[in-house]
Design a protein around this motif. Sequence first.
Motif, PDB file in Angstrom:
ATOM      1  N   UNK A  38       0.835  -1.380   0.111  1.00 46.38           N
ATOM      2  CA  UNK A  38       0.194   0.008   0.050  1.00 46.38           C
ATOM      3  C   UNK A  38       0.896   1.447  -0.007  1.00 46.38           C
ATOM      4  N   UNK A  39       2.192   1.306  -0.251  1.00 54.00           N
ATOM      5  CA  UNK A  39       2.818   2.333  -0.209  1.00 54.00           C
ATOM      6  C   UNK A  39       2.512   3.409  -1.343  1.00 54.00           C
ATOM      7  N   UNK A  40       2.546   4.497  -0.977  1.00 54.02           N
ATOM      8  CA  UNK A  40       2.051   5.738  -1.876  1.00 54.02           C
ATOM      9  C   UNK A  40       2.929   5.679  -3.184  1.00 54.02           C
ATOM     10  N   UNK A  41       4.077   5.183  -3.336  1.00 56.44           N
ATOM     11  CA  UNK A  41       4.819   5.160  -4.494  1.00 56.44           C
ATOM     12  C   UNK A  41       4.305   4.149  -5.471  1.00 56.44           C
ATOM     13  N   UNK A  42       3.499   2.996  -4.818  1.00 58.46           N
ATOM     14  CA  UNK A  42       3.138   2.091  -5.805  1.00 58.46           C
ATOM     15  C   UNK A  42       1.639   2.306  -5.953  1.00 58.46           C
ATOM     16  N   UNK A  43       1.003   3.314  -5.313  1.00 67.09           N
ATOM     17  CA  UNK A  43      -0.249   3.582  -5.626  1.00 67.09           C
ATOM     18  C   UNK A  43      -0.640   5.039  -5.660  1.00 67.09           C
ATOM     19  N   UNK A  44       0.237   5.795  -6.621  1.00 61.22           N
ATOM     20  CA  UNK A  44      -0.111   7.161  -7.120  1.00 61.22           C
ATOM     21  C   UNK A  44      -1.353   7.541  -7.204  1.00 61.22           C
ATOM     22  N   UNK A  45      -1.752   8.431  -6.756  1.00 57.68           N
ATOM     23  CA  UNK A  45      -3.213   8.927  -6.878  1.00 57.68           C
ATOM     24  C   UNK A  45      -4.527   8.130  -6.068  1.00 57.68           C
ATOM     25  N   UNK A  47      -5.940   7.287  -2.919  1.00 57.13           N
ATOM     26  CA  UNK A  47      -6.440   7.901  -1.524  1.00 57.13           C
ATOM     27  C   UNK A  47      -6.614   6.842  -0.506  1.00 57.13           C
ATOM     28  N   UNK A  48      -7.370   5.831  -1.042  1.00 53.84           N
ATOM     29  CA  UNK A  48      -7.968   4.749  -0.021  1.00 53.84           C
ATOM     30  C   UNK A  48      -6.414   4.059   0.157  1.00 53.84           C
ATOM     31  N   UNK A  49      -5.480   3.751  -0.598  1.00 58.08           N
ATOM     32  CA  UNK A  49      -4.323   2.930  -0.290  1.00 58.08           C
ATOM     33  C   UNK A  49      -3.360   3.893   0.604  1.00 58.08           C
ATOM     34  N   UNK A  50      -3.382   5.371   0.243  1.00 53.92           N
ATOM     35  CA  UNK A  50      -2.656   6.181   1.063  1.00 53.92           C
ATOM     36  C   UNK A  50      -3.258   6.018   2.640  1.00 53.92           C
ATOM     37  N   UNK A  51      -4.301   6.164   2.738  1.00 53.14           N
ATOM     38  CA  UNK A  51      -5.134   5.979   4.004  1.00 53.14           C
ATOM     39  C   UNK A  51      -4.597   4.657   4.815  1.00 53.14           C
ATOM     40  N   UNK A  52      -4.799   3.575   3.846  1.00 58.67           N
ATOM     41  CA  UNK A  52      -4.462   2.290   4.443  1.00 58.67           C
ATOM     42  C   UNK A  52      -3.049   2.154   4.729  1.00 58.67           C
ATOM     43  N   UNK A  53      -2.070   2.955   4.104  1.00 60.97           N
ATOM     44  CA  UNK A  53      -0.773   2.964   4.630  1.00 60.97           C
ATOM     45  C   UNK A  53      -0.614   3.674   5.810  1.00 60.97           C
ATOM     46  N   UNK A 141       9.011   6.958  12.618  1.00 60.43           N
ATOM     47  CA  UNK A 141      10.179   6.445  12.001  1.00 60.43           C
ATOM     48  C   UNK A 141       9.632   6.058  10.536  1.00 60.43           C
ATOM     49  N   UNK A 142      10.335   6.255   9.522  1.00 67.43           N
ATOM     50  CA  UNK A 142       9.776   5.860   7.870  1.00 67.43           C
ATOM     51  C   UNK A 142      10.790   4.651   7.354  1.00 67.43           C
ATOM     52  N   UNK A 143      10.113   3.959   6.617  1.00 67.85           N
ATOM     53  CA  UNK A 143      11.083   2.728   5.936  1.00 67.85           C
ATOM     54  C   UNK A 143      10.924   2.753   4.268  1.00 67.85           C
ATOM     55  N   UNK A 144      11.976   2.742   3.693  1.00 67.89           N
ATOM     56  CA  UNK A 144      11.817   2.550   2.368  1.00 67.89           C
ATOM     57  C   UNK A 144      12.976   1.422   1.670  1.00 67.89           C
ATOM     58  N   UNK A 145      12.732   1.321   0.475  1.00 70.59           N
ATOM     59  CA  UNK A 145      13.814   0.279   0.078  1.00 70.59           C
ATOM     60  C   UNK A 145      14.730   0.805  -1.040  1.00 70.59           C
ATOM     61  N   UNK A 161      17.517   7.868  -2.156  1.00 70.00           N
ATOM     62  CA  UNK A 161      16.366   6.961  -2.314  1.00 70.00           C
ATOM     63  C   UNK A 161      15.157   8.246  -2.578  1.00 70.00           C
ATOM     64  N   UNK A 162      14.119   7.808  -3.212  1.00 70.66           N
ATOM     65  CA  UNK A 162      12.813   8.453  -3.702  1.00 70.66           C
ATOM     66  C   UNK A 162      11.646   7.607  -2.842  1.00 70.66           C
ATOM     67  N   UNK A 163      10.844   8.399  -2.348  1.00 71.95           N
ATOM     68  CA  UNK A 163       9.624   7.927  -1.599  1.00 71.95           C
ATOM     69  C   UNK A 163       8.759   9.087  -1.324  1.00 71.95           C
ATOM     70  N   UNK A 164       7.450   8.963  -1.186  1.00 71.11           N
ATOM     71  CA  UNK A 164       6.394   9.769  -0.736  1.00 71.11           C
ATOM     72  C   UNK A 164       6.264   9.432   0.640  1.00 71.11           C
ATOM     73  N   UNK A 165       5.924  10.848   1.246  1.00 67.25           N
ATOM     74  CA  UNK A 165       5.640  10.661   2.472  1.00 67.25           C
ATOM     75  C   UNK A 165       5.315  12.056   3.323  1.00 67.25           C
ATOM     76  N   UNK A 166       4.881  12.009   4.438  1.00 67.45           N
ATOM     77  CA  UNK A 166       4.386  13.352   5.095  1.00 67.45           C
ATOM     78  C   UNK A 166       5.827  13.976   5.284  1.00 67.45           C
ATOM     79  N   UNK A 167       5.827  15.489   5.145  1.00 71.70           N
ATOM     80  CA  UNK A 167       6.926  16.223   5.588  1.00 71.70           C
ATOM     81  C   UNK A 167       6.258  17.723   5.790  1.00 71.70           C
ATOM     82  N   UNK A 168       7.376  18.634   6.684  1.00 67.39           N
ATOM     83  CA  UNK A 168       6.746  19.912   6.519  1.00 67.39           C
ATOM     84  C   UNK A 168       6.246  20.599   5.684  1.00 67.39           C
TER      85      UNK A 168
END
Length: 383
Positions: A38-45, A47-53, A141-145, A161-168
């Motif tokens: 359910x990572x946002x990088x694999x489910x661009x756009x 919203x349900x996957x983002x909330x599940x993540x 803490x976040x985790x990516x591959x 590494x590139x990923x999508x996550x909350x940031x200021x």
Amino acid sequence: MGPQREWFDTDYYSVLGVPSSATDKDITRAYRKLAKQFHPDANAGNAKAEERFKEISAANDVLGDTAKRKEYDEVRQMVASGGYQRGPGGGPGGGPGGPGGFSYDGADLGDLFGNLFGAGRSAGFGGGRRSARTAPQRGQDLETELHLDFLEGAYGVTTEVRFTADAACATCNGTGAEPGSLPTRCTGCGGTGEVAVDQGPFSFSQVCPSCGGRGSVIANPCKSCRGRCTEVRPREVKVKVPAGVTDGQRIRVKSRGAAGANGGPPGDLYVVVHVRAHSVFARRGALDLVVHLPITFIEATLGANVKVPTLTDPVTLKVKAGTPSGTTQKVRGRGITGAKGKTGDLLVTFDVVVPTKPTKAQRAALEALGEAFPDDPRDLLGE
């Protein structure tokens, strides 16, 4: 940290799909599998996957911490026993003391269960002590591959590494207010984020209805983050991978995780490294290399000097006469040099190649060779 209100409503074990008896490894394994799905990088756009993540991350934040999990289990046990229940409309429930008893919806659970968890207050409401609700909180803490080829894992590499996550929020710098303005202290709670409520013989605090527990009011919310202070956006983080990194190893990048709340520090980023296989070499342990070198049965019988590939230039190795297939020789110092300067060895296994379709001339030579060596090796087995 004390119990949280959402612990009463959310079964984090169900979120991760594990039983309450799951081991730490079971929880980590389930989290990684779901986070990857359910990572946002694999489910661009999506919203349900983002909330599940986010749900998965919140569950792992609690169950992946031994102290938090212990407190959470105690809270869930109380919920299961019916000791504390939500009242109609969020009002007082029918817990101990009958109607008008405890209600946890909106209440400060640090006050309700302080004695149970050893986290009671030393002063009353707003007694000169900043509320835990408005105090600085460290980000998650976040985790990516990260996927590397064999040589990058062997030599080490500095990459991103590139990923999508909350940031200021980049527009308001995490204040939640439009540039040029700032949040103001809430007059309803005096900046504590909570107000006192009397329930008969009991007194407890609940979220301030004026500021929602933030302790401040944003009169002019930031248009980018709508006052949330954070935004979900693509991020790039530089990672220094040490030489000799192994497949599955986790690298910690300090302070590059999710943004903190109320001015708190960010969490850490953990990078899980995956090293691709090599067409020639394999690894044994962290620093030793393994290579299978084919030789002819003539070389194995008579002995020979053969060239062996390494990560740099080839070396010459002597094959002793009468070397059987599967024999391994060690070439010291030709493995991987680790981060601390220690170098492993190269382990060379000789594989004797037997011709499968000899020509007539080769067959005649082999038959002549057989006549020259009439001994039957099976005689060694005895009768």
